[in-house]
Structures are given as structure tokens and as C-alpha cells.
Design an enzyme around this catalytic site. Structure first.
Site, PDB file in Angstrom:
ATOM      1  N   HIS A 204      -4.152  -2.274   7.239  1.00 15.32           N
ATOM      2  CA  HIS A 204      -3.429  -2.530   5.985  1.00 15.32           C
ATOM      3  C   HIS A 204      -4.036  -3.755   5.305  1.00 15.32           C
ATOM      4  O   HIS A 204      -4.459  -4.696   5.983  1.00 15.32           O
ATOM      5  CB  HIS A 204      -1.940  -2.798   6.273  1.00 15.32           C
ATOM      6  CG  HIS A 204      -1.071  -2.628   5.068  1.00 15.32           C
ATOM      7  ND1 HIS A 204      -0.904  -3.637   4.148  1.00 15.32           N
ATOM      8  CD2 HIS A 204      -0.359  -1.569   4.631  1.00 15.32           C
ATOM      9  CE1 HIS A 204      -0.110  -3.196   3.186  1.00 15.32           C
ATOM     10  NE2 HIS A 204       0.234  -1.938   3.447  1.00 15.32           N
TER      11      HIS A 204
ATOM     12  N   ASP B 104       2.350   4.973   7.524  1.00 15.35           N
ATOM     13  CA  ASP B 104       1.939   6.384   7.496  1.00 15.35           C
ATOM     14  C   ASP B 104       1.667   6.976   8.868  1.00 15.35           C
ATOM     15  O   ASP B 104       1.455   8.179   8.997  1.00 15.35           O
ATOM     16  CB  ASP B 104       0.674   6.520   6.635  1.00 15.35           C
ATOM     17  CG  ASP B 104       0.979   6.213   5.185  1.00 15.35           C
ATOM     18  OD1 ASP B 104       0.314   5.349   4.591  1.00 15.35           O
ATOM     19  OD2 ASP B 104       1.930   6.813   4.662  1.00 15.35           O
TER      20      ASP B 104
HETATM   21  C1  SDX Z   1      -0.425   2.528   2.321  1.00 16.39           C
HETATM   22  O1  SDX Z   1      -1.041  -1.620  -0.229  1.00 16.39           O
HETATM   23  C2  SDX Z   1       0.053  -1.132   0.261  1.00 16.39           C
HETATM   24  O2  SDX Z   1       1.045  -1.819   0.387  1.00 16.39           O
HETATM   25  C3  SDX Z   1      -0.017   0.331   0.631  1.00 16.39           C
HETATM   26  C4  SDX Z   1       1.199   0.903   1.333  1.00 16.39           C
HETATM   27  C5  SDX Z   1       2.392   0.966   0.439  1.00 16.39           C
HETATM   28  O3  SDX Z   1       3.526   1.034   0.963  1.00 16.39           O
HETATM   29  O4  SDX Z   1       2.206   1.034  -0.798  1.00 16.39           O
HETATM   30  O5  SDX Z   1       1.509   0.146   2.483  1.00 16.39           O
HETATM   31  C6  SDX Z   1       0.941   2.353   1.768  1.00 16.39           C
HETATM   32  O6  SDX Z   1      -1.301   2.867   1.577  1.00 16.39           O
HETATM   33  C7  SDX Z   1      -0.670   2.186   3.779  1.00 16.39           C
HETATM   34  C8  SDX Z   1      -2.182   2.299   4.156  1.00 16.39           C
HETATM   35  C9  SDX Z   1      -2.477   3.755   4.411  1.00 16.39           C
HETATM   36  N1  SDX Z   1      -3.906   3.998   4.584  1.00 16.39           N
HETATM   37  C10 SDX Z   1      -4.414   4.327   5.795  1.00 16.39           C
HETATM   38  O7  SDX Z   1      -3.755   4.374   6.840  1.00 16.39           O
HETATM   39  C11 SDX Z   1      -5.879   4.705   5.733  1.00 16.39           C
HETATM   40  C12 SDX Z   1      -6.613   4.011   6.896  1.00 16.39           C
HETATM   41  N2  SDX Z   1      -6.593   2.590   6.614  1.00 16.39           N
HETATM   42  C13 SDX Z   1      -7.782   2.021   5.977  1.00 16.39           C
HETATM   43  O8  SDX Z   1      -8.379   2.849   5.043  1.00 16.39           O
HETATM   44  C14 SDX Z   1      -7.596   0.571   5.589  1.00 16.39           C
HETATM   45  O9  SDX Z   1      -6.994  -0.055   6.634  1.00 16.39           O
HETATM   46  C15 SDX Z   1      -6.832   0.233   4.323  1.00 16.39           C
HETATM   47  C16 SDX Z   1      -7.352   0.954   3.122  1.00 16.39           C
HETATM   48  C17 SDX Z   1      -5.392   0.559   4.489  1.00 16.39           C
HETATM   49  C18 SDX Z   1      -6.960  -1.266   4.118  1.00 16.39           C
HETATM   50  O10 SDX Z   1      -8.293  -1.501   3.858  1.00 16.39           O
HETATM   51  P1  SDX Z   1      -8.846  -3.000   3.517  1.00 16.39           P
HETATM   52  O11 SDX Z   1      -7.747  -3.981   3.434  1.00 16.39           O
HETATM   53  O12 SDX Z   1      -9.754  -2.868   2.336  1.00 16.39           O
HETATM   54  O13 SDX Z   1      -9.602  -3.391   4.802  1.00 16.39           O
HETATM   55  P2  SDX Z   1     -11.065  -2.980   5.141  1.00 16.39           P
HETATM   56  O14 SDX Z   1     -11.294  -1.538   4.789  1.00 16.39           O
HETATM   57  O15 SDX Z   1     -11.975  -4.009   4.571  1.00 16.39           O
HETATM   58  O16 SDX Z   1     -11.037  -3.066   6.741  1.00 16.39           O
HETATM   59  C19 SDX Z   1     -11.416  -4.233   7.422  1.00 16.39           C
HETATM   60  C20 SDX Z   1     -12.213  -3.743   8.620  1.00 16.39           C
HETATM   61  C21 SDX Z   1     -13.416  -2.872   8.232  1.00 16.39           C
HETATM   62  O17 SDX Z   1     -14.335  -2.987   9.312  1.00 16.39           O
HETATM   63  P3  SDX Z   1     -15.575  -4.070   9.173  1.00 16.39           P
HETATM   64  O18 SDX Z   1     -16.287  -3.728   7.862  1.00 16.39           O
HETATM   65  O19 SDX Z   1     -14.930  -5.415   9.155  1.00 16.39           O
HETATM   66  O20 SDX Z   1     -16.427  -3.809  10.384  1.00 16.39           O
HETATM   67  O21 SDX Z   1     -11.375  -2.879   9.422  1.00 16.39           O
HETATM   68  C22 SDX Z   1     -11.933  -1.569   9.421  1.00 16.39           C
HETATM   69  C23 SDX Z   1     -12.894  -1.472   8.244  1.00 16.39           C
HETATM   70  O22 SDX Z   1     -13.903  -0.521   8.508  1.00 16.39           O
HETATM   71  N3  SDX Z   1     -10.803  -0.635   9.258  1.00 16.39           N
HETATM   72  C24 SDX Z   1     -10.642   0.483   9.961  1.00 16.39           C
HETATM   73  C25 SDX Z   1      -9.415   1.002   9.530  1.00 16.39           C
HETATM   74  N4  SDX Z   1      -8.883   0.211   8.592  1.00 16.39           N
HETATM   75  C26 SDX Z   1      -9.755  -0.807   8.409  1.00 16.39           C
HETATM   76  N5  SDX Z   1     -11.413   1.073  10.911  1.00 16.39           N
HETATM   77  C27 SDX Z   1     -10.931   2.220  11.416  1.00 16.39           C
HETATM   78  N6  SDX Z   1      -9.755   2.795  11.063  1.00 16.39           N
HETATM   79  C28 SDX Z   1      -8.988   2.213  10.127  1.00 16.39           C
HETATM   80  N7  SDX Z   1      -7.825   2.785   9.771  1.00 16.39           N
END
Ligand code: SDX
Length: 436
Positions: A313, A371
Site C-alpha cells: 500500500h 483487497d
Molecule cells: C487500494 O491509495 C489507497 O488508499 C487505495 C485503497 C483505497 O481504499 O482507496 O487502499 C485501495 O487500492 C489498495 C491497494 C490495492 N492494490 C493491490 O493490492 C495491488 C498490489 N499492490 C501494489 O501494486 C502496490 O503495493 C501498490 C500499488 C498498492 C502501492 O504501490 P507503491 O506505493 O507505488 O509502491 P511501489 O510499487 O513503489 O512498491 C515498493 C516496492 C517495489 O519493489 P522495489 O522496486 O522497491 O524493489 O514494493 C514492491 C514494488 O515492486 N511491491 C510489491 C507489491 N507491492 C509493492 N511486490 C510484490 N507484490 C506487491 N503487491
């Protein structure tokens, strides 16, 4: 917000004059550096794609402490709202800033109930879609189409219009979501029934048929009401920011909310519940718990493009409090339906356990978000996977409206118009075709 006694001073190593920037404090959470005059004073923009360090507005509606894993709606912890209130109480709170007293509660429930029907013409919009259209495509169209029916509540700058548009949207979303579902099923639409609760009405419009009496299961009704509460609002997330930016042009509330529905559809945002359940299905199909190790390996391989959906998140760097409550709801619903041994729920809990012990997730502070379990609960209730995000949109509509109304009521608001760092071609002239 109030001016802090310290200020920020921006200095440049090339000897350009330094700039003092005011710092403002809110009631809780990080202070902000006011950069509104930065461009005028320095000729430079700030650069923050994804808005990781940018407060786009001041707001008094929802506060998230990502480190503590705390979520407050108008100051009340989500854990208390999910156990002591119902969704319509929460709607009243988000819209008005306080929980309703007995008479306010009765009036609000009655007002919403009496707006649950949609114009009979709305049903003809659905006929234009294929029966297998994704419900979010249908919903995006239907919500936008509402603006064609309610010309008496489309002036976003008129408080009375905003109030009635809010009630109409909150009241009609369950009807529209269930119509999208029934259309895909080829079943007749069910009209709302005024003697049912908000969640009970939705269950009956979804799963009832004209052929027999539909009996609302109180455990499922309560579970659904809690799912609505958990999804009601969440600060300046992607879809809420979309609604604010869309509404900042002065467009009508229905169009702004339709933009929020479209944004929420994305798998990185509200579409994650559908993606998380499909992910669990895939792991289950490949062998279940024994395959978790292999799957986690794929997730850690950047080239795989595989993410653990329902994890991570932007704000929570601790357990999403909604995920905990959703897991409890999972237990209640599965027990009620005699599905305690639901393989997907067991798989999800095992996957969570393994991920939370794995350095990759621990070092990146990746925890289950709202989720991760919501799909399992919804699937147990009988909601199809491709409708999960529609349920999320139904619940989030009140948050979008509250945030939109707060923006319109904010004397500081202007039309949103970000700038850019231009990296394209400098000015050049068009030559002859032969010279291209
Ligand atoms: C919702 O914003 C809100 O409040 C949203 C929400 C709401 O109520 O409105 O809470 C609802 O959208 C919840 C989130 C649902 N999405 C997912 O579950 C999809 C999977 N999650 C990721 O796509 C990600 O965690 C995000 C999009 C939610 C957050 O992404 P960020 O903050 O941009 O973080 P990032 O992608 O930069 O991640 C940091 C690191 C990265 O690795 P490095 O580049 O540092 O090596 O963590 C990794 C990412 O690759 N990473 C994951 C991951 N989430 C982040 N790796 C594997 N699986 C994941 N789920």
C-alpha cells in the site's frame, strides 16, 4: 490549518537567492511546506510523479497513520465504526462530520431509502452492452448517464443540488450495481424494497427473483454492511483524487463520480480484489499450498511482472486495519455458510503467513491490504469476481461525494492543472515530405 512557527528555506548551490517557504500544521499527521509561490519566486516547479510527497489539498474527512496501521473517519477509528455503526450512519458521518442522533438517523435512512429507485429509462442503457460486458464498463456508463436524468441537481456550486445529488448517488448505486449483475445473468431486475436495510436491499436486488420471496440472511447482511463501511473512504487515493480533479472543472457530481468509478477499476487500485481472488484461484489450480513457494519466487523476480495482489500500500507500511476486520468477517460468513474449510481462505491465510515471514515483503513493509480478503468474503456471499470492484465503487461513492463537496466548499480550491518537466523536441520547422 495553521501556520507553523518554523519555516522552510530553499537554498541553491549555484548562488541563486534562497527562498523562504511557509510551513503549515494540521491537527494530526505531517506538516506541509506551502510551495504555491515557488514557481513565481524561482521559475521552477517541484517534481513528484505519483505524488509520493505531495499534499494536494487540506481535508478533515479521513486520516490514515500508515506506520501505526490506523484509519479514522472524522476521528473515529474504523474498528469502532465497523462494530458499533452501520453503513448509513457512516455515510452521514462522512458527509456531515458527526454521527447522527436518533431522529437524524431515522430521517437519513428514510431519505436514502426513498431514492433507491432509478428512472425507468435507465434500464434501456444496459441493452446497448453485450451480456458479457464487464460490470465496471456498464457501471461507468450508468453513473455518468445519471446526469442526464437529474437536471435539478447538477449545479455543483449549489449546496442544495450537492445535497440531493449525494443522496441520489448513495441510494442508487446498489440498484445500478445489481442491474449490471442481473443484465449479465439474463435475469429480470429487482426493484428496491423500502422495508429492507441498505445492505439487505442490495442482497435482494442481487439474488432475489420475481419467482419467490427472498429472505435476507442477517449474517450476510451484516457482513456486507461492514464491507461497505470498510471501503467508504480513504484520504486522497487515486479514485478520490480523480473525482476531485474532475469536479474542480465545475462538472456535475454524477460525471465526477463516474470518473472515480473508471479509475477505481484499475488492478493497482480497486480492481485488486478481483485480481487477488483470480491469483488465489490460479495458485489453487496449480496445486494450492505446495505451490506458494514457487509463486512467491515469481513475485520476487522483477522480470516476471507478477505481484502479490492484495498486498502492499502507498500509505500503510503496517497491516491495513481493514484487512484485519475483513478477515474476521471472512470467518463469520464462512462459518455461517458451513464453508470453514474453504480452500481459498486457507490458501490466503497460508500465503499471508509465508509472505509476512519473507524478507522481500518484510523489508518493503508489504502487508495485506483491504483487497486481500474482501474477494473471499464476497465470493462466499455469491458475488461474482467481476463484480467485486463494483461493490467497492458502491461503498466508496459516499467518500468520493464527501471529498468532492469538501473541495467545492474550500475557499482555496481552483481548477486542478499540474505542470510538467518537458523533455521533448525543442522548436523546429516542418520540412518537405521528401526530406523526412
Ligand atoms: C487500494 O491509495 C489507497 O488508499 C487505495 C485503497 C483505497 O481504499 O482507496 O487502499 C485501495 O487500492 C489498495 C491497494 C490495492 N492494490 C493491490 O493490492 C495491488 C498490489 N499492490 C501494489 O501494486 C502496490 O503495493 C501498490 C500499488 C498498492 C502501492 O504501490 P507503491 O506505493 O507505488 O509502491 P511501489 O510499487 O513503489 O512498491 C515498493 C516496492 C517495489 O519493489 P522495489 O522496486 O522497491 O524493489 O514494493 C514492491 C514494488 O515492486 N511491491 C510489491 C507489491 N507491492 C509493492 N511486490 C510484490 N507484490 C506487491 N503487491
Amino acid at each position: 490549518m495553521k501556520l507553523a512557527d518554523n519555516k522552510a528555506t530553499l537554498s541553491f548551490s549555484n548562488g541563486s537567492p534562497s527562498v523562504d517557504l511557509p510551513v503549515y500544521q494540521g491537527s494530526i499527521g505531517p506538516d506541509v511546506i506551502d510551495i504555491r509561490k515557488l514557481y513565481a519566486q524561482t521559475g521552477m516547479f517541484t517534481y513528484d510523479p505519483g505524488f509520493l510527497s505531495t499534499a494536494a489539498t487540506q481535508s478533515a474527512i479521513t486520516y490514515i497513520d500508515g506506520d501505526k496501521g490506523e484509519l479514522l473517519y472524522r476521528g473515529y477509528p474504523i474498528e469502532q465504526l465497523a462494530t458499533k455503526c452501520d453503513y448509513l450512519d457512516t455515510c452521514y458521518l462522512l458527509l456531515n462530520g458527526e454521527l447522527p442522533n436518533e431522529s437524524e438517523r431515522t430521517d437519513f435512512h428514510k431519505l436514502v431509502t426513498n431514492h433507491t429507485m432509478v428512472n425507468e429509462q435507465m434500464q434501456f442503457f444496459l441493452r446497448g452492452f453485450r451480456r458479457d460486458a464487464h460490470p465496471m464498463a456498464v457501471l461507468t456508463g450508468l453513473v455518468g448517464a445519471l446526469s442526464a436524468f437529474y437536471h435539478d441537481s447538477t449545479d455543483i456550486n449549489n449546496p442544495k443540488h450537492r445535497e440531493i445529488a449525494a443522496i441520489r448517488l448513495i441510494a442508487k448505486m446498489p440498484t445500478l450495481v445489481s442491474m449490471a449483475y442481473k443484465y449479465g445473468m439474463g435475469q429480470p431486475y429487482m426493484y428496491p424494497q423500502n422495508d429492507l436495510s441498505y445492505a439487505g436491499n442490495f442482497l435482494r436486488m442481487m439474488f432475489g427473483t420475481p419467482c419467490e420471496e427472498y429472505k435476507v440472511n442477517p449474517v450476510l447482511e451484516r457482513a456486507l454492511d461492514r464491507i461497505f463501511i470498510l471501503h467508504a473512504d480513504h484520504e486522497q487515493n487515486a479514485s478520490t483524487s480523480t473525482v476531485r480533479l474532475c469536479g474542480s472543472s465545475g462538472t456535475n457530481p454524477f460525471a465526477a463520480i463516474a470518473a472515480g468509478v473508471a479509475c477505481l477499476w484499475g488492478p493497482a487500485h480497486g480492481g485488486a480484489n478481483e485480481a487477488a481472488l483470480n491469483m488465489l484461484h490460479d495458485i489453487q489450480a496449480q496445486g494450492g499450498v505446495e505451490k506458494i513457494g514457487e509463486f512467491i519466487k515469481q513475485v520476487k523476480d522483477k522480470n516476471s511482472g507478477v505481484k502479490l495482489m492484495g498486498f502492499g500500500h502507498r500509505v500503510y507500511k503496517n497491516y491495513d486495519p481493514r484487512a484485519k476486520l475483513m478477515q474476521e468477517t471472512c470467518n463469520e460468513v464462512l462459518a455461517e455458510l458451513g464453508l470453514e474449510n474453504d480452500p481459498l481462505f486457507k490458501l490466503a491465510k497460508e500465503l499471508e503467513k509465508i509472505a509476512l515471514e519473507d524478507e522481500y515483503f518484510v523489508s518493503r513493509k508489504l502487508y495485506p491490504n483491504v483487497d486481500f480478503y474482501s474477494g473471499i468474503v464476497q465470493r462466499a456471499i455469491g458475488i461474482p469476481v467481476n463484480l467485486f470492484t463494483g461493490v467497492f465503487a458502491l461503498a466508496r461513492t459516499v467518500g468520493w461525494i464527501a471529498q468532492l463537496n469538501e473541495m467545492i466548499g474550500d475557499p482555496e480550491y481552483k481548477i486542478g492543472r499540474p505542470r510538467q518537466l518537458f523533455t521533448g523536441s525543442e522548436r523546429r520547422d516542418i520540412g518537405t515530405v521528401a526530406k523526412r
